[in-house]
Enzyme design. Structure first.
Site, PDB file in Angstrom:
ATOM      1  N   LYS A  44      -1.853 -23.166   1.402  1.00  0.00           N
ATOM      2  CA  LYS A  44      -1.926 -22.343   0.179  1.00  0.00           C
ATOM      3  C   LYS A  44      -0.951 -22.873  -0.870  1.00  0.00           C
ATOM      4  O   LYS A  44      -0.895 -22.368  -1.978  1.00  0.00           O
ATOM      5  CB  LYS A  44      -1.482 -20.904   0.483  1.00  0.00           C
ATOM      6  CG  LYS A  44      -2.482 -19.968   1.084  1.00  0.00           C
ATOM      7  CD  LYS A  44      -1.898 -18.533   0.989  1.00  0.00           C
ATOM      8  CE  LYS A  44      -1.979 -17.770   2.258  1.00  0.00           C
ATOM      9  NZ  LYS A  44      -1.244 -16.505   2.254  1.00  0.00           N
ATOM     10  N   LYS A  46       2.139 -22.484  -0.531  1.00  0.00           N
ATOM     11  CA  LYS A  46       3.100 -21.386  -0.656  1.00  0.00           C
ATOM     12  C   LYS A  46       4.258 -21.631   0.315  1.00  0.00           C
ATOM     13  O   LYS A  46       4.066 -21.690   1.516  1.00  0.00           O
ATOM     14  CB  LYS A  46       2.395 -20.066  -0.318  1.00  0.00           C
ATOM     15  CG  LYS A  46       3.191 -18.830  -0.673  1.00  0.00           C
ATOM     16  CD  LYS A  46       2.274 -17.613  -0.817  1.00  0.00           C
ATOM     17  CE  LYS A  46       3.081 -16.408  -1.266  1.00  0.00           C
ATOM     18  NZ  LYS A  46       2.248 -15.246  -1.549  1.00  0.00           N
TER      19      LYS A  46
HETATM   20  N1  C2G Z   1       1.294  -6.989  -2.941  1.00  0.00           N
HETATM   21  C1  C2G Z   1       1.337  -5.837  -3.728  1.00  0.00           C
HETATM   22  N2  C2G Z   1       2.354  -5.661  -4.584  1.00  0.00           N
HETATM   23  C2  C2G Z   1       3.339  -6.588  -4.698  1.00  0.00           C
HETATM   24  C3  C2G Z   1       3.309  -7.749  -3.910  1.00  0.00           C
HETATM   25  C4  C2G Z   1       2.271  -7.934  -3.020  1.00  0.00           C
HETATM   26  O1  C2G Z   1       0.436  -4.973  -3.636  1.00  0.00           O
HETATM   27  N3  C2G Z   1       4.359  -6.365  -5.568  1.00  0.00           N
HETATM   28  C5  C2G Z   1       0.163  -7.148  -2.020  1.00  0.00           C
HETATM   29  C6  C2G Z   1      -0.685  -8.368  -2.383  1.00  0.00           C
HETATM   30  O2  C2G Z   1      -1.586  -8.034  -3.435  1.00  0.00           O
HETATM   31  C7  C2G Z   1      -1.392  -8.647  -1.058  1.00  0.00           C
HETATM   32  C8  C2G Z   1      -0.334  -8.213  -0.023  1.00  0.00           C
HETATM   33  O3  C2G Z   1       0.620  -7.382  -0.715  1.00  0.00           O
HETATM   34  O4  C2G Z   1      -2.540  -7.808  -0.927  1.00  0.00           O
HETATM   35  C9  C2G Z   1       0.372  -9.393   0.601  1.00  0.00           C
HETATM   36  O5  C2G Z   1       0.936 -10.154  -0.447  1.00  0.00           O
HETATM   37  P1  C2G Z   1       1.274 -11.702  -0.164  1.00  0.00           P
HETATM   38  O6  C2G Z   1       2.087 -11.798   1.078  1.00  0.00           O
HETATM   39  O7  C2G Z   1       1.798 -12.306  -1.434  1.00  0.00           O
HETATM   40  O8  C2G Z   1      -0.194 -12.273   0.141  1.00  0.00           O
HETATM   41  P2  C2G Z   1      -0.732 -13.739  -0.267  1.00  0.00           P
HETATM   42  O9  C2G Z   1       0.314 -14.754   0.028  1.00  0.00           O
HETATM   43  O10 C2G Z   1      -1.287 -13.623  -1.631  1.00  0.00           O
HETATM   44  O11 C2G Z   1      -1.887 -13.995   0.828  1.00  0.00           O
HETATM   45  O12 C2G Z   1      -6.285 -14.673   2.452  1.00  0.00           O
HETATM   46  C10 C2G Z   1      -5.481 -13.889   1.592  1.00  0.00           C
HETATM   47  C11 C2G Z   1      -4.095 -14.473   1.460  1.00  0.00           C
HETATM   48  O13 C2G Z   1      -3.553 -14.746   2.745  1.00  0.00           O
HETATM   49  C12 C2G Z   1      -3.180 -13.510   0.694  1.00  0.00           C
END
Ligand code: C2G
Length: 129
Positions: A44, A46
């Protein structure tokens, strides 16, 4: 009984993650979370601070979560939805539209994010110490 699934990195677990998982628990009887593996996060583009095992341990300890599985690929959502008889796929609005391909198999919902908190901001504020 209604099953909902979501996926994410959940690095440096914070209330933004908690609010999302609480919402899922309000929407369904069973909440499944696919936690991204370290390898998948490299894909990703990331960088993560906390290794998969610890991120999965923390998410598993959240009362709103019933099952944690590793997220190893983008494609696995299709087989996961079938394998776990998922009714709804949900994820934050930062992914709006990206997973509509699942709508043939289950309901697809994009939820509001929690403002003013993110792992990126946390990392930046930590640098000041
Ligand atoms: N989230 C949220 N509010 C935030 C930060 C995160 O609602 N301030 C939510 C994101 O929208 C997501 C979840 O928490 O639904 C997890 O966030 P991340 O760990 O950043 O997920 P990400 O790395 O975007 O991975 O296949 C999908 C991916 O694996 C998503």
């Amino acid at each position: 009984a209604k099953t909902i699934i979501t996926y994410g990195t959940f690095d440096m677990f914070h209330v933004g993650h908690l609010n999302l998982l609480r919402r899922l628990n309000e929407m369904a009887d069973r909440v499944i979370v696919g936690v991204s593996t370290d390898e998948f996060n490299i894909g990703k583009g990331k960088k993560v601070l906390i290794p998969y095992e610890q991120r999965a341990d923390i998410v598993s300890a959240i009362q709103y979560v019933d099952l944690v599985i590793p997220e190893k690929s983008w494609e696995q959502k299709l087989s996961d939805v079938k394998e776990y008889q998922v009714d709804t796929f949900a994820i934050g609005k930062d992914w709006e539209g990206k997973f509509d391909f699942l709508s043939d198999l289950c309901e697809v919902v994009y939820l509001d994010r929690t403002d003013s908190i993110s792992t990126t901001d946390l990392k930046r504020s930590l640098k000041r110490f």
